[in-house]
Every structure is written in structure tokens, then in C-alpha cells.
Design a protein around this motif. Structure first.
Motif, PDB file in Angstrom:
ATOM      1  N   ALA A 190       0.822  -1.208   0.000  1.00 47.76           N
ATOM      2  CA  ALA A 190       0.000   0.000   0.000  1.00 47.76           C
ATOM      3  C   ALA A 190       0.860   1.264   0.000  1.00 47.76           C
ATOM      4  CB  ALA A 190      -0.936  -0.008   1.208  1.00 47.76           C
ATOM      5  N   GLY A 193       2.420   2.199  -3.290  1.00 51.19           N
ATOM      6  CA  GLY A 193       1.448   2.555  -4.304  1.00 51.19           C
ATOM      7  C   GLY A 193       1.164   1.462  -5.314  1.00 51.19           C
ATOM      8  N   SER A 196      -3.851  -0.137  -3.828  1.00 54.58           N
ATOM      9  CA  SER A 196      -4.500   0.763  -2.882  1.00 54.58           C
ATOM     10  C   SER A 196      -5.118  -0.024  -1.730  1.00 54.58           C
ATOM     11  CB  SER A 196      -5.582   1.589  -3.582  1.00 54.58           C
ATOM     12  OG  SER A 196      -6.628   0.744  -4.040  1.00 54.58           O
ATOM     13  N   GLU A 198      -8.070   0.315  -0.614  1.00 51.85           N
ATOM     14  CA  GLU A 198      -9.431  -0.074  -1.001  1.00 51.85           C
ATOM     15  C   GLU A 198      -9.434  -1.383  -1.780  1.00 51.85           C
ATOM     16  OE1 GLU A 198      -8.105   2.900  -1.352  1.00 51.85           O
ATOM     17  OE2 GLU A 198      -9.249   3.943   0.223  1.00 51.85           O
ATOM     18  N   SER A 245      -3.266   2.081   6.463  1.00 58.35           N
ATOM     19  CA  SER A 245      -3.840   3.430   6.438  1.00 58.35           C
ATOM     20  C   SER A 245      -3.049   4.383   7.317  1.00 58.35           C
ATOM     21  CB  SER A 245      -5.303   3.371   6.888  1.00 58.35           C
ATOM     22  OG  SER A 245      -6.049   2.511   6.057  1.00 58.35           O
TER      23      SER A 245
END
Length: 261
Positions: A190, A193, A196, A198, A245
Motif C-alpha cells: 500500500a 502505491g 491501494s 481499497e 492506512s
């Protein structure tokens, strides 16, 4: 004349930095190796290679019939196998120092926001690997050996070979240690990159199937060990989604506008 010296001018000054990097790499490797050797010497003195192997074999011996012990089919196995165990234990104990040397070597080439990401990942990956090994030793081994012995015929006396047991233990330790690195893999994917958060959340249901497939391939063919590997992987995947996150915000590069103001 000037054209003949142009390639030399373009390479001027590049040899020395390359050599200095090689020297630093050598010094870091020497320090990491010395740390492992020092811990190996301490463990060889106390509790000793034989005691370490007895500790490693304890989950299996506890499930064998009373009075049954492991056997050695190779002449030098009683000497070499305990030494291998001691070296493995020394590497695990010295792993924080080894990873620190790796970190110290690559840190000068990283940006400040990248350094904030790497150090927590080094610490967490070390901790998760050791937790995976401990989970395998203290929980999985006892349940697996008990399950296997329950299917052994009464006419058979199980006396496993010490080298075969070491090979089994090593493969299980690596499998569980690597499986517990799932949160680190999720965070790295994540943060770089590549995927993602999501999409990783949408991939959750496929990962559950993948976890059970991996567990079926790399663990013994019993339900206990497969569930003991697959279920923690699914839980750790959720933990990785939560951590990703946070780390993305924590290690985000500062805006150029903020740097110029």
C-alpha cells in the motif's frame, strides 16, 4: 586531446564512493557476524547445544509413548544437529542487531519520511517473525504431534530421527514466521502505491481462500496445523489493512509548498 579525456572526466570521483560503500558493507557484515558468533558462544556455554535440542524436542517427546526417545541414524548427527540448533538460536537472538546493521547501511540513502517508515517496519517484521515461531512452538507443535500420535497403530513404536525432526521444525518455523509477516507485506504494497488500501479490502475474500491453500501446501496434511496457520493469516491481513492506512499518513512526503514556505 580533450575528447580523449572526456570519458575519464565523467567517471572522475565515482570510484572512491563505490569503494567506500563496499568498505562500509563489509564492516556491517562483520559486525552482524560477530554478534551472531558472540551469542553462539554464550549459548554454547549455557545452556549448551544438548540442552537447546532437548528444549526443541520437548513438544514431540511429550507426545511419544513413555520411555521413547528420538534416534540418530547418522554417526555424527548427535554432534552436528545440536550445533545447528545453537547457531539457529544465536541468529534469532542476534536478529535485532543484524537488522540494525542493515538499517544503518541503507538509512543514509533514504529521505526523512522514508526513514519514518523503514524503522517501524524493521522492528515489526522482527517481532512478527518471532511471534510466529513462538506460536508454532508453544501451540501448534503440541496439537499437531498429539493429533498424529492418535492415529499411530498400537503395533508401531514412533522413534523419529533427530535430523528429520530438525528439518521438519525448520520448515514449520519458516512457514509460520513468514506467514506472520502478512501485515508488513500489506503495508509495503500500500505504501509503495502498488495496490491501494481499497483494493486490498476488496481482495479480502480471495485472500481467505489463498490463506487456506497456502496452509494446505506448506503444513503437514492434518486439519490442526492447517487451521492454525490459515486463521492467524486472515486475522493478520485485517491488521495489515488497519496499519497500512496509518503508515501511509505517517510516512507521507511533505508537500513542496510546505518546504518552500
Amino acid at each position: 586531446m580533450t575528447d580523449s579525456h572526456k570519458p575519464e572526466d565523467e567517471l572522475a570521483g565515482t570510484e572512491q564512493p563505490f569503494v567506500s560503500h563496499l568498505i562500509e558493507l563489509r564492516d556491517r557484515l562483520v559486525k552482524a557476524s560477530l554478534a551472531v558468533l558472540v551469542v553462539f558462544g554464550l549459548l554454547a556455554f549455557y545452556p549448551g547445544p544438548a540442552a537447546l535440542y532437548d528444549l526443541l524436542a520437548a513438544p514431540l517427546v511429550a507426545q511419544l509413548p513413555k520411555g521413547t526417545t528420538l534416534i540418530a541414524t547418522n554417526v555424527i548427527s548427535p554432534f552436528l544437529v545440536p550445533l545447528k540448533i545453537t547457531l539457529l538460536a544465536a541468529f534469532l537472538v542476534a536478529l535485532p542487531i543484524v537488522l540494525y546493521q542493515v538499517w544503518a547501511f541503507v538509512a543514509p540513502g533514504l529521505y526523512s519520511h522514508e526513514k519514518r517508515l523503514v524503522l517501524p517496519l524493521v522492528f515489526s517484521s522482527t517481532l512478527l517473525f518471532m511471534v510466529g515461531v513462538a506460536f508454532c512452538y508453544f501451540f501448534v507443535f503440541g496439537q499437531v504431534f498429539k493429533f498424529i500420535q492418535s492415529f499411530a497403530p498400537k503395533s508401531i513404536t514412533a522413534s523419529p530421527d533427530i535430523e528429520a525432526y530438525l528439518s521438519f521444525v525448520m520448515s514449520m518455523f519458516i512457514a509460520f514466521g513468514a506467514a506472520f509477516e502478512v501485515p508488513v507485506v500489506v503495508v509495503v504494497l500500500a505504501r509503495m502505491g502498488l495496490v491501494s488500501v481499497e483494493k486490498l479490502r476488496d481482495f479480502r475474500q480471495y485472500f481467505i481462500v489463498l490463506a487456506f491453500v497456502i496452509a494446505a501446501v506448506i503444513t503437514p496434511p492434518d486439519v490442526v496445523s492447517q487451521l492454525a496457520l490459515a486463521i492467524p493469516m486472515c486475522i493478520l491481513y485485517e491488521l495489515g489493512l488497519f496499519a497500512a492506512s496509518y503508515f501511509i499518513r505517517y510516512s507521507k512526503a511533505p508537500d513542496s509548498s510546505e518546504g518552500t514556505s
